[in-house]
Enzyme design. Structure first.
Site, PDB file in Angstrom:
ATOM      1  N   HIS A  95      -2.319   0.928   7.150  1.00 48.36           N
ATOM      2  CA  HIS A  95      -2.681   0.944   5.732  1.00 48.36           C
ATOM      3  C   HIS A  95      -2.851   2.385   5.250  1.00 48.36           C
ATOM      4  O   HIS A  95      -3.506   3.198   5.912  1.00 48.36           O
ATOM      5  CB  HIS A  95      -3.986   0.155   5.512  1.00 48.36           C
ATOM      6  N   ASP A 121      -8.060   4.011  -3.367  1.00 54.57           N
ATOM      7  CA  ASP A 121      -7.112   3.060  -2.796  1.00 54.57           C
ATOM      8  C   ASP A 121      -6.721   2.057  -3.877  1.00 54.57           C
ATOM      9  O   ASP A 121      -7.571   1.314  -4.362  1.00 54.57           O
ATOM     10  CB  ASP A 121      -7.763   2.349  -1.605  1.00 54.57           C
ATOM     11  N   CYS A 142       0.799  -1.232   0.000  1.00 48.49           N
ATOM     12  CA  CYS A 142       0.000   0.000   0.000  1.00 48.49           C
ATOM     13  C   CYS A 142       0.828   1.278   0.000  1.00 48.49           C
ATOM     14  O   CYS A 142       0.480   2.246  -0.689  1.00 48.49           O
ATOM     15  CB  CYS A 142      -0.969   0.016   1.184  1.00 48.49           C
TER      16      CYS A 142
END
Length: 282
Positions: free
Chosen positions: A117, A132, A79
């Site tokens: 995250h 995302d 991420c």
């Protein structure tokens, strides 16, 4: 576009667009159509993968490193790399982008969860969206309106944002006709130094799942593919799962290269790690 005096701080947009196979709309305007198209292409072209932490290699988040690994070396990332790259790309095009930190509650067995995250808030003329491209097995392939109670229909299923009792946003995905929690976050903007700390922790801590397990994932036209250690799972958009057990190092290498399009040749020590994974999961 936002330009920097230091070209080392910029993402090579031509290389990026080629890497994700983007062919329009042009020119790149900071609007919803471009945002949605870039997210759709990015998520399918650059796989989620954690080979660096698994091999004890560093994860670097500066633009030069992201250009090198994700664009030039036919690699993916997790991420901090994925959303770090996407944030820089969007900002160069002219979007306003802020980064937040989320607690992953997918399959969580405890309430004591660190924020591990990275997610993005993207603002354009059409509104404000949660974006995302770095959530692996359930990555959203389209922008999600940053408005509680909204159900967003993406190319890979429906997502919804809820508000928790303590005022945080919670993202859910619909699997098998029911809603599943993914992560929750607040709107505290994180700085690059914050992500450096998070990134160092999850990529080096001896108990981090990224240090101990092989996790590779990407959406494809008809579903999602996930490699979890030696288990390759295909989930179709209608919810059917098929799982193949990979029984050798060469099989896993082949899946990494042929299925996920990752260049594994330069990775020294990979065979030893894959052999351990096969032994532990056979």
């Amino acid at each position: 576009m936002n330009h920097s005096d230091n070209h080392n701080d910029l993402i090579n947009l031509d290389a990026y667009l080629k890497r994700i196979g983007y062919e329009g709309p042009f020119p790149l305007q900071a609007d919803y159509e471009v945002l949605a198209a870039l997210q759709w292409h990015h998520s399918q072209a650059i796989p989620f993968e954690n080979l660096n932490p698994l091999l004890g290699l560093p994860i670097k988040l500066d633009a030069q490193s992201l250009n090198g690994k994700l664009l030039n070396q036919q690699r993916g990332g997790y991420c901090y790399e994925q959303n770090g790259l996407f944030k820089r790309v969007l900002e160069q095009i002219g979007f306003r982008v802020d980064g937040f930190a989320a607690k992953v509650i997918w399959n969580a067995t405890s309430d004591d969860i660190m924020r591990s995250h990275k997610v993005l808030r993207v603002t354009c003329q059409e509104g404000t969206f949660l974006v995302d491209v770095g959530f692996g097995l359930a990555v959203p392939t389209g922008p999600i309106p940053l408005a509680p109670g909204t159900i967003a229909r993406t190319p890979h299923g429906r997502f919804q944002l809820l508000m928790t009792d303590d005022g945080e946003f919670k993202l859910q995905v619909e699997f098998d006709k029911s809603w599943h929690d993914l992560y929750q976050f607040d709107l505290q903007i994180q700085q690059p130094a914050d992500y450096e700390v998070f990134n160092w922790y999850v990529s080096t801590h001896p108990e981090s799942m990224f240090v101990n397990n092989l996790i590779v994932s990407k959406p494809v036209a008809n579903g999602r593919l996930t490699l979890s250690n030696n288990r390759l799972t295909t989930r179709s958009l209608d919810g059917d799962d098929t799982t193949q057990i990979l029984t050798s190092t060469s099989e896993i290498r082949g899946v990494l290269h042929d299925v996920f399009n990752i260049d594994v040749e330069p990775l020294t020590g990979l065979d030893e790690v894959l052999n351990r994974i096969v032994q532990e999961n056979s």
